[in-house]
Every structure is written in structure tokens, then in C-alpha cells.
Design a protein around this motif. Structure first.
Motif, PDB file in Angstrom:
ATOM      1  N   SER A  43      91.113  -8.543  65.137  1.00 22.28           N
ATOM      2  CA  SER A  43      92.327  -8.072  65.695  1.00 22.28           C
ATOM      3  C   SER A  43      92.099  -7.323  67.014  1.00 22.28           C
ATOM      4  O   SER A  43      90.699  -6.944  67.105  1.00 22.28           O
ATOM      5  N   LEU A  44      93.122  -6.632  67.779  1.00 23.10           N
ATOM      6  CA  LEU A  44      92.831  -6.093  68.904  1.00 23.10           C
ATOM      7  C   LEU A  44      94.188  -5.093  69.270  1.00 23.10           C
ATOM      8  O   LEU A  44      95.208  -5.375  68.451  1.00 23.10           O
ATOM      9  N   VAL A  45      93.831  -4.134  70.019  1.00 23.35           N
ATOM     10  CA  VAL A  45      94.870  -3.451  70.242  1.00 23.35           C
ATOM     11  C   VAL A  45      94.850  -2.934  71.837  1.00 23.35           C
ATOM     12  O   VAL A  45      93.695  -3.218  72.489  1.00 23.35           O
ATOM     13  N   ARG A  46      95.935  -2.671  72.385  1.00 26.56           N
ATOM     14  CA  ARG A  46      96.133  -2.157  73.990  1.00 26.56           C
ATOM     15  C   ARG A  46      96.195  -0.634  73.581  1.00 26.56           C
ATOM     16  O   ARG A  46      97.418  -0.365  73.154  1.00 26.56           O
ATOM     17  N   ILE A  47      95.495   0.254  74.466  1.00 22.81           N
ATOM     18  CA  ILE A  47      95.928   1.583  74.500  1.00 22.81           C
ATOM     19  C   ILE A  47      96.084   2.152  75.756  1.00 22.81           C
ATOM     20  O   ILE A  47      95.297   2.014  76.709  1.00 22.81           O
ATOM     21  N   ASP A  48      97.277   2.828  75.829  1.00 22.69           N
ATOM     22  CA  ASP A  48      97.817   3.200  77.299  1.00 22.69           C
ATOM     23  C   ASP A  48      97.620   4.884  76.897  1.00 22.69           C
ATOM     24  O   ASP A  48      97.998   5.466  76.130  1.00 22.69           O
ATOM     25  N   TYR A  49      97.180   5.462  77.937  1.00 27.92           N
ATOM     26  CA  TYR A  49      97.069   7.261  77.968  1.00 27.92           C
ATOM     27  C   TYR A  49      97.548   7.457  79.299  1.00 27.92           C
ATOM     28  O   TYR A  49      97.503   7.224  80.403  1.00 27.92           O
TER      29      TYR A  49
ATOM     30  N   PRO B 250      89.768   2.360  58.115  1.00 26.97           N
ATOM     31  CA  PRO B 250      89.128   2.242  56.855  1.00 26.97           C
ATOM     32  C   PRO B 250      88.728   0.861  56.647  1.00 26.97           C
ATOM     33  O   PRO B 250      87.612   0.635  55.715  1.00 26.97           O
ATOM     34  N   ARG B 251      89.109  -0.160  57.235  1.00 28.33           N
ATOM     35  CA  ARG B 251      88.614  -1.556  57.110  1.00 28.33           C
ATOM     36  C   ARG B 251      88.161  -2.116  58.487  1.00 28.33           C
ATOM     37  O   ARG B 251      87.840  -3.385  58.436  1.00 28.33           O
ATOM     38  N   GLY B 252      87.622  -1.127  59.722  1.00 23.89           N
ATOM     39  CA  GLY B 252      87.321  -2.079  60.584  1.00 23.89           C
ATOM     40  C   GLY B 252      86.408  -1.279  61.498  1.00 23.89           C
ATOM     41  O   GLY B 252      86.673  -0.128  61.766  1.00 23.89           O
ATOM     42  N   THR B 253      85.384  -1.649  62.198  1.00 24.92           N
ATOM     43  CA  THR B 253      84.834  -1.375  63.332  1.00 24.92           C
ATOM     44  C   THR B 253      85.417  -1.354  64.368  1.00 24.92           C
ATOM     45  O   THR B 253      85.814  -2.611  64.691  1.00 24.92           O
ATOM     46  N   GLU B 254      85.379  -0.365  65.533  1.00 27.90           N
ATOM     47  CA  GLU B 254      86.063  -0.891  66.614  1.00 27.90           C
ATOM     48  C   GLU B 254      85.183  -0.990  67.955  1.00 27.90           C
ATOM     49  O   GLU B 254      84.177  -0.004  68.002  1.00 27.90           O
ATOM     50  N   ILE B 255      85.427  -1.883  68.750  1.00 28.41           N
ATOM     51  CA  ILE B 255      84.783  -1.778  70.082  1.00 28.41           C
ATOM     52  C   ILE B 255      85.699  -1.665  71.218  1.00 28.41           C
ATOM     53  O   ILE B 255      86.624  -2.476  71.222  1.00 28.41           O
TER      54      ILE B 255
ATOM     55  N   GLY C 140      84.989   3.245  59.602  1.00 27.83           N
ATOM     56  CA  GLY C 140      85.285   4.462  58.752  1.00 27.83           C
ATOM     57  C   GLY C 140      85.305   5.783  59.179  1.00 27.83           C
ATOM     58  O   GLY C 140      85.553   6.832  58.606  1.00 27.83           O
ATOM     59  N   LEU C 141      84.573   5.855  60.461  1.00 28.66           N
ATOM     60  CA  LEU C 141      84.009   7.225  60.983  1.00 28.66           C
ATOM     61  C   LEU C 141      85.356   7.805  61.799  1.00 28.66           C
ATOM     62  O   LEU C 141      86.005   7.211  62.469  1.00 28.66           O
TER      63      LEU C 141
ATOM     64  N   ILE D  43      91.352  -1.688  76.201  1.00 30.08           N
ATOM     65  CA  ILE D  43      91.433  -2.609  75.103  1.00 30.08           C
ATOM     66  C   ILE D  43      90.441  -2.385  74.180  1.00 30.08           C
ATOM     67  O   ILE D  43      89.151  -2.470  74.559  1.00 30.08           O
ATOM     68  N   ALA D  44      90.750  -2.645  72.831  1.00 31.66           N
ATOM     69  CA  ALA D  44      89.925  -2.505  71.602  1.00 31.66           C
ATOM     70  C   ALA D  44      90.052  -3.652  70.729  1.00 31.66           C
ATOM     71  O   ALA D  44      91.035  -3.991  70.376  1.00 31.66           O
ATOM     72  N   ALA D  45      88.822  -4.152  70.446  1.00 31.16           N
ATOM     73  CA  ALA D  45      88.797  -5.236  69.427  1.00 31.16           C
ATOM     74  C   ALA D  45      88.104  -4.477  68.081  1.00 31.16           C
ATOM     75  O   ALA D  45      87.498  -3.608  68.145  1.00 31.16           O
ATOM     76  N   LEU D  46      88.901  -5.135  66.795  1.00 25.33           N
ATOM     77  CA  LEU D  46      88.562  -4.453  65.530  1.00 25.33           C
ATOM     78  C   LEU D  46      88.152  -5.555  64.759  1.00 25.33           C
ATOM     79  O   LEU D  46      88.516  -6.487  64.679  1.00 25.33           O
ATOM     80  N   SER D  47      87.151  -5.348  63.589  1.00 24.07           N
ATOM     81  CA  SER D  47      86.632  -6.190  63.054  1.00 24.07           C
ATOM     82  C   SER D  47      87.271  -6.376  61.429  1.00 24.07           C
ATOM     83  O   SER D  47      86.840  -6.366  60.380  1.00 24.07           O
ATOM     84  N   SER D  48      88.797  -6.417  61.435  1.00 23.31           N
ATOM     85  CA  SER D  48      89.400  -6.712  60.422  1.00 23.31           C
ATOM     86  C   SER D  48      90.772  -7.453  61.084  1.00 23.31           C
ATOM     87  O   SER D  48      91.328  -7.183  62.158  1.00 23.31           O
ATOM     88  N   GLN D  49      91.637  -8.176  60.425  1.00 23.21           N
ATOM     89  CA  GLN D  49      92.763  -8.754  60.662  1.00 23.21           C
ATOM     90  C   GLN D  49      93.801  -7.790  60.464  1.00 23.21           C
ATOM     91  O   GLN D  49      94.904  -7.643  61.290  1.00 23.21           O
TER      92      GLN D  49
END
Length: 207
Positions: free
Chosen positions: A84-90, A102-107, A144-145, A160-166
Motif C-alpha cells: 500500500s502507499l500514502v502521501r504525506i503533506d507537512y 505493526p504490520r508493515g515496513t515503510e519506505i 514495527g519500530l 510518498i511512502a510505500a508499505l509492505s502490507s495491504q
């Protein structure tokens, strides 16, 4: 002498067919990989499509950030695909506060701005591993960290971040500890965090 060992792991299941588009109506579905899924012959392009990730999120909040999520709830076709992925605005000096998935690594990839990011290793070291990121830089937060991002620039930042879980889940540390429902006993939290009880009650009132 006998040796006994056990191993427990949690991850998204590997797909056993090309598609397994999530569906809420069991009467119109087949049961595959523990989920009710649309008949693969009935899948359409819209099951794998999301529109609008180019639109900035509203950062007018106390933390000055916004996460636009694109997981299995937005794209049913992500079911069983483990991503899955997310857009993050700051906003300027906005932050994505300490949290875990808890269920995914993020890049994460920085598209605009400058972010100070980091994660903390597990006990007993609790070592902070951090970096200043600029446009085009990539960073990984292990599964998990506890990790965070902070816009240290004078202008808006986007990543933009991708995560290793749906559906990687998210636990924001302060919200979970001081904003639980019902509240955690303030005497316990005062001792756990070595704070005055009044400080704990103040934090609980704000979360």
C-alpha cells in the motif's frame, strides 16, 4: 534431551490466484486465502485504481501534517498483494509524530522539502537512527519500530511512502498512551513515564 522451539510470524498471505478483489457481500464472492473475494472473471479496472494523490492534504491541524492513505480500503484489488502507499503533506515545521506500523515496513521518498526522519531500535538499546532528507532522498523504517518525520524547512514538504502490507495499521504513540478509551490509570502512567500525576492528567485531557 529434547529441544522445543516455536516461531510466530505475521504477514499478508501470498496470493494463490491473479486477483482477489475484496468484497463485502459473501453472496457475490468466492472464499480465497481467508477472504471473501470477487470472482476473478468479474474484476474491472476500477478495482485497481485510485485518483487524487496529486491533491495536497489539509495540514491545518496542531501537528501540521496530513496523511492520504491508499490501502485495501481505497483499492480493493490490493487484497492479498501485500503493499500500500500514502502521501504525506507537512506544513512548515509540521511533523508526523512518533508512531509504528505493526504490520508493515515503510519506505519513504521525499518529493519536496527537507525532512528530519528517524526510528528507534528495540530494547534494550533504544538507539535513534536518524537522517536529514532532501528532495529525491529515500529512507526505510523497519516493521514495527517507532519512527517519525519532521519538516525542518520554511516551506511545505511532501513525501510518498510505500508499505509492505495491504493494511499496515498505525499506532501513534501519544494518542495510544494518553488517549486510550477508556483511559489508562493515571497513577500507572505517572510511574511508567516518571511524571507527576497532574502532568499525565493534563496530557490525557488533551488527547
Amino acid at each position: 534431551m529434547e529441544l522445543a522451539s516455536s516461531l510466530a510470524s505475521a504477514f499478508d498471505p501470498s496470493p494463490l490466484q491473479d486477483t482477489c478483489v475484496a468484497i463485502d457481500d459473501p453472496k457475490a464472492a468466492v472464499f480465497v486465502n481467508g477472504k471473501f473475494c470477487k470472482n476473478p472473471n468479474l474484476t474491472v479496472a476500477e478495482d485497481f485504481f485510485f485518483q487524487g494523490l496529486n491533491i495536497p492534504g489539509n495540514t491545518e491541524n496542531p501537528l501540521g501534517f496530513n496523511v492520504t492513505t491508499v490501502n485495501v480500503d481505497q483499492i480493493p484489488g490490493l487484497n492479498t498483494l501485500g503493499i500500500s502507499l500514502v502521501r504525506i503533506d507537512y506544513a512548515p515545521y509540521g511533523q508526523n509524530p512518533p508512531h509504528t506500523h505493526p504490520r508493515g515496513t515503510e519506505i519513504i521518498t521525499v518529493l519536496e522539502g527537507t525532512l528530519y526522519v528517524g526510528f528507534v531500535t528495540s530494547n534494550p538499546e533504544n538507539r535513534l537512527i536518524s537522517k536529514l532528507l532532501n528532495k529525491g532522498d529515500v529512507y526505510v523504517f523497519p516493521i514495527g519500530l517507532i519512527h517519525f518525520q519532521f519538516n525542518v524547512g520554511h516551506a511545505n514538504a511532501v513525501a510518498i511512502a510505500a508499505l509492505s502490507s495491504q493494511n499496515p495499521g498505525v499506532i501513534t504513540i501519544a494518542n495510544a498512551v494518553f488517549g486510550s478509551n477508556p483511559p489508562i490509570n493515571p497513577d500507572f502512567l505517572a510511574k511508567a513515564f516518571q511524571l507527576d500525576k497532574k502532568v499525565v492528567e493534563y496530557l490525557q485531557a488533551h488527547f
